[in-house]
Scaffold this active site. Sequence first.
Site, PDB file in Angstrom:
ATOM      1  N   SER A 174       0.796  -1.223   0.000  1.00 33.24           N
ATOM      2  CA  SER A 174       0.000   0.000   0.000  1.00 33.24           C
ATOM      3  C   SER A 174       0.834   1.281   0.000  1.00 33.24           C
ATOM      4  CB  SER A 174      -0.940   0.009   1.206  1.00 33.24           C
ATOM      5  OG  SER A 174      -0.213  -0.138   2.402  1.00 33.24           O
ATOM      6  N   HIS A 202      -5.040  -2.962  -3.199  1.00 31.13           N
ATOM      7  CA  HIS A 202      -4.562  -1.983  -4.188  1.00 31.13           C
ATOM      8  C   HIS A 202      -4.315  -2.601  -5.566  1.00 31.13           C
ATOM      9  CE1 HIS A 202      -4.122   1.120  -1.088  1.00 31.13           C
ATOM     10  NE2 HIS A 202      -3.799   0.094  -0.321  1.00 31.13           N
ATOM     11  N   LYS A 234     -11.468   1.556  -2.464  1.00 32.41           N
ATOM     12  CA  LYS A 234     -10.340   2.105  -3.219  1.00 32.41           C
ATOM     13  C   LYS A 234     -10.734   2.124  -4.702  1.00 32.41           C
ATOM     14  CE  LYS A 234      -7.529   0.302   0.504  1.00 32.41           C
ATOM     15  NZ  LYS A 234      -7.683   1.424   1.409  1.00 32.41           N
TER      16      LYS A 234
END
Length: 392
Positions: A174, A202, A234
């Site tokens: 991350s 991610h 995200k």
Amino acid sequence: MSHLAAELSRLRAAHLYRTPRLIQGPQGPRPLIDGRRMLAFCSNDYLGLANHPQVIAALKRGADTYGVGSGAAHLVTGHSSAHQALEEELADFTGRSRALLFSTGYMANLGVISALAGRGDQVFEDKLNHASLLDGALLSRARLRRYAHSEPEALSRMLEGEGIRLIATDGVFSMDGDLAPLPALARMARSADAWLLVDDAHGLGVIGEEGRGSLAHFRLDPDQVPILVGTLGKAFGTSGAFVAGSHELIETLIQRARSYVYTTAPPPAIAEATRESLRIARCESWRRERLQLLIRRFRAGAAELGLPLMSSPTPIQPLIAGSAERALAWSRRLDALGILVSAIRPPTVPEGSARLRITFSAAHEETDVDRLLKALGSLKRGDHLSGLAAVP
Ligand SMILES: Cc1ncc(COP(=O)(O)O)c(C=O)c1O
């Protein structure tokens, strides 16, 4: 409580004090912050879906159908047909039998690790894993053993002993943006008869065919990586998280994951919004292509400026400052130029590796990247970037 004030003063003096910024409006490359329109490079809204009109419309329709609150935990009366449909679509997306929703990625990691491992077991984690994976291991009461970042050989020397052995890693790290050495970890897990958990917060939506993440990138199947964690706040632009895997894994979590059992289910309208953002993320591959274009443009420009970037192929492109003080100074200087890049400092990253965590979104324009490069160039010329730390 005077010791609290003393500790807060210590954090301030060490340049480690943190305060939230006030964002007045939607997420996007140009947020209004504390009354100023900024050009921002620090959100995780990688695909630009957090403020997408179709996702907003799905949220509104969801609220019309289901109301706002879910009213109860999933195992009471909180599990709606919106949650169920999203779980089925996430299982299909990840190529697994089942998926289970959690309210946040932090809760998913606490829940899954503490449901699978306990006293007498061992959890092996990369030193740069996200805090939620580390906290999950601590909560489980298993022995937490951390191996050097992305060094499977270091892990292989530890992988013995009795009990359950669970290896847990970020798929895309991350704060560094690099990919974990998943094929080697999968081989190691198989030969040691250990379980492998990948948190692809991610990677999902961002890399691999249809945005299927790190596992698709490395062509790893569910046998090689039986436990997959994904987050929805995200690249998918909404909120929440899920664990995907076998029927037995998901049934075990439903019985034992305390952060699933003992909490109110997330709002069903969020599940409806996520169904729409998942659909867009899968089929609009131009968003991933655009990200790659922006990353290439940034890296080429940064190389020309002589900025020491890390070897990240993802939208996370950190610029290492070293000390927290320097990272803050850079961030403030950019702020004065109307550019928002937050300084990431210990304990989020190891001591001596404070950084600007620059991130890109498919909603950025190429000219936005040029403006960032120009600002970094002016910092360098003004000597604000002197003494750039070597890339670790
Ligand atoms: C790798 C990783 N896992 C889990 C999380 C937590 O997810 P959430 O923000 O949904 O709690 C994050 C970031 O916040 C993350 O970077």
